[in-house]
Design an enzyme around this catalytic site. Structure first.
Site, PDB file in Angstrom:
ATOM      1  N   CYS A 155     -30.601 -32.708  70.457  1.00 45.36           N
ATOM      2  CA  CYS A 155     -29.867 -32.222  71.450  1.00 45.36           C
ATOM      3  C   CYS A 155     -28.260 -32.719  71.165  1.00 45.36           C
ATOM      4  O   CYS A 155     -27.965 -33.122  70.182  1.00 45.36           O
ATOM      5  CB  CYS A 155     -29.882 -32.164  72.679  1.00 45.36           C
ATOM      6  SG  CYS A 155     -31.179 -33.528  73.943  1.00 45.36           S
ATOM      7  N   LEU A 156     -27.509 -33.666  72.234  1.00 40.19           N
ATOM      8  CA  LEU A 156     -26.842 -34.820  72.223  1.00 40.19           C
ATOM      9  C   LEU A 156     -27.165 -36.115  72.328  1.00 40.19           C
ATOM     10  O   LEU A 156     -27.057 -36.550  70.663  1.00 40.19           O
ATOM     11  CB  LEU A 156     -25.750 -34.549  73.558  1.00 40.19           C
ATOM     12  CG  LEU A 156     -24.778 -35.501  73.304  1.00 40.19           C
ATOM     13  CD1 LEU A 156     -23.870 -35.561  71.956  1.00 40.19           C
ATOM     14  CD2 LEU A 156     -23.552 -35.532  74.885  1.00 40.19           C
TER      15      LEU A 156
END
Length: 201
Positions: A155-156
């Site tokens: 994800c981030l």
């Protein structure tokens, strides 16, 4: 209601210690939901302010998290930037048995993504993995992974990918990998590699 209250607190608080306590509280509220079953309100936290702020804090602790999580009894393998490079190189020969899945939202993916990755936003996990194979492919653009396939998630900064991995483990996926450093770590390393290339010219 708890998530809404915490998100409001994040916006108003200028005190770092208070912010961190709020983040930890929100994480504790939802930490078990990923395996036991996700509620609609929990799924939306991937798009809410609290999750983003938490991920921004986690960017400063990526290396620590990667090392410490390897010692925990988790249903996935922790991988790093070098492992992701292997994923990228081997993808062409995978015969659809390996999937690098970006669980960020579509607007985030538009800003950039890891080569060969496909996108299934965490906010859509509750319905995505219940879809018949044909509907899944039509919606997400690739064949629905089988339980025996290898899935790597990012994800981030590793928060949503961890929840995604735990959720998929609960569905019976056994060969799971979690890129804890995620997109932020990938970009950081890519910039370092680019700097090295320029320095060697």
């Amino acid at each position: 209601m708890a998530s809404r209250h915490l998100a409001f607190s994040f916006k108003k608080s200028l005190n770092y210690a208070s912010l961190r306590r709020n983040v930890c509280l929100m994480t504790a509220i939802h930490s078990r939901s990923a395996v036991a079953g996700l509620s609609d309100s929990w799924m939306r936290t991937g798009q809410q302010t609290g999750s983003i702020l938490y991920e921004q804090q986690q960017q400063q602790q990526r290396r620590y998290n990667t090392q410490s999580n390897n010692n925990q009894n988790v249903p996935y393998k922790i991988i790093d930037y070098q492992d992701i490079q292997k994923w990228i190189r081997r993808k062409a020969d995978s015969k659809n048995a390996r999937h690098l899945i970006d669980v960020r939202e579509e607007n985030e993916v538009k800003e950039g993504y890891i080569p060969t990755a496909v996108n299934v936003p965490l906010s859509q996990f509750l319905t995505a993995w219940t879809l018949p194979s044909e509907e899944f492919k039509e919606k997400f653009g690739f064949d629905k992974p089988e339980k025996k396939h290898t899935l790597a998630l990012y994800c981030l900064a590793g928060v949503r990918s961890t929840k995604a991995a735990e959720y998929l483990a609960g569905l019976g996926y056994e060969d799971l990998e979690n890129y804890v450093g995620s997109w932020a770590d990938f970009i950081e390393n890519e910039e370092k590699e680019e700097a090295k290339r320029k320095a060697n010219k």
